[in-house]
Design an enzyme around this catalytic site. Structure first.
Site, mmCIF file in Angstrom:
data_model
loop_
_atom_site.group_PDB
_atom_site.id
_atom_site.type_symbol
_atom_site.label_atom_id
_atom_site.label_comp_id
_atom_site.label_asym_id
_atom_site.label_seq_id
_atom_site.Cartn_x
_atom_site.Cartn_y
_atom_site.Cartn_z
ATOM 1 N N GLU A 44 28.768 32.467 48.565
ATOM 2 C CA GLU A 44 29.613 32.149 47.076
ATOM 3 C C GLU A 44 29.978 30.813 46.996
ATOM 4 O O GLU A 44 30.345 30.203 47.820
ATOM 5 C CB GLU A 44 30.579 33.040 47.389
ATOM 6 C CG GLU A 44 31.526 32.923 46.027
ATOM 7 C CD GLU A 44 33.027 33.915 46.207
ATOM 8 O OE1 GLU A 44 33.398 33.989 45.229
ATOM 9 O OE2 GLU A 44 33.230 34.126 47.273
ATOM 10 N N LYS A 110 30.707 37.613 38.465
ATOM 11 C CA LYS A 110 31.478 38.226 39.219
ATOM 12 C C LYS A 110 32.381 39.091 38.273
ATOM 13 O O LYS A 110 33.224 38.638 37.560
ATOM 14 C CB LYS A 110 32.106 37.379 40.014
ATOM 15 C CG LYS A 110 33.052 38.012 41.074
ATOM 16 C CD LYS A 110 33.898 36.763 42.187
ATOM 17 C CE LYS A 110 34.499 37.663 42.846
ATOM 18 N NZ LYS A 110 35.381 36.381 43.842
ATOM 19 N N CYS A 144 31.520 38.653 46.403
ATOM 20 C CA CYS A 144 32.723 38.435 47.310
ATOM 21 C C CYS A 144 33.761 39.913 46.968
ATOM 22 O O CYS A 144 33.558 41.158 47.298
ATOM 23 C CB CYS A 144 33.370 37.187 47.145
ATOM 24 S SG CYS A 144 34.580 37.067 48.695
#
Length: 258
Positions: A44, A110, A144
């Site tokens: 990431e 995300k 994540c």
């Protein structure tokens, strides 16, 4: 359609908010790959570390990092994947980029911005789940904190591979290990997690624990924590087909929409 998918995952430290140095570092890492692979996965925010200062480092989609990814994908004949701080229409995104050797770029923003660190205050959340079709494989990208939300990752699209890239901190690494394994088992798919190592400018420590789990939840990658490491793993379509046809757990999933 390929029966196998060879994936190289790179667990690495990151230079804080320095895209140029990070691109150089990953170029050197990728140059050590001495066998043909289909996909190369980076962590990431692999050009900056997990920064809450996007104004200083964000790039457009035609910027240097996307261009570097396109050139590297062409040179290696492998797709390059990882998340980058991207600016678009006056907003900032923690954007997962999947760049193919022919230059095609697919992105996923995300969905779950990390409120504990204030990510939601500076980055715009994505609202679209993405499944990438590449060499006959269906790949679902995540970033994540998305890992903590199983409904978002739920395998309604019959994908083959779930990929998480992360800056997941050392104090909560047990959750990372546990949830990656759970996502593989519950979705009957391979689950790849690529995390960074080292310490960032905010004194957050990262210990890696990058891994690939198979459809039954077995860790098939001998990656050591706290070390720079590259691992090449071969994903087998036969394993997916055999266990899905034999066990048929996905047929019994609850029916609902998000």
């Amino acid at each position: 359609m390929q029966d196998q998918l060879k994936v190289a995952i790179i667990q690495s430290d990151l230079v804080w908010e320095n895209p140029k140095k990070n691109r150089k570092h990953f170029t050197e890492k990728i140059e050590t790959i001495n066998t043909a692979v289909d996909v190369i996965v980076l962590p990431e925010m692999f050009t900056t570390g997990f920064t809450m200062n996007p104004k200083e480092v964000a790039e457009p989609m035609d910027g240097k990092t996307v261009t570097w990814m396109q050139n590297t994908a062409l040179e290696t004949n492998a797709a390059i994947a990882g998340s980058v701080v991207i600016t678009e229409n006056g907003k900032f995104y923690n954007r997962f980029l999947f760049v193919e050797p022919n230059g095609t770029v697919t992105h996923y923003d995300k969905r779950h911005t990390f409120t504990l660190a204030g990510e939601d205050k500076v980055y715009t959340s994505g609202n679209k789940k993405v499944v990438i079709e590449y060499k006959g494989w269906k790949i679902c990208p995540m970033v994540c904190y998305d890992l903590r939300f199983p409904v978002w990752a739920r395998n309604a699209e019959n994908y083959d591979v779930l990929v998480y890239v992360a800056n997941w901190p050392k104090p909560r690494i047990l959750a990372w290990d546990t949830l990656l394994k759970a996502r593989a088992i519950e979705n009957m798919s391979y689950c790849i997690g690529v995390n960074r190592i080292g310490e960032d400018k905010e004194h957050n420590e990262y210990c890696g624990h990058s891994a690939v789990y198979d459809i039954l939840g077995n860790n098939i990658t001998p990656i050591k924590p706290n070390k720079e490491h590259m691992e090449i793993v071969t994903l087998e379509r036969n394993q997916i087909n055999f266990y899905r046809n034999k066990l048929r757990f996905l047929d019994d999933k609850d029916r609902f929409t998000l």
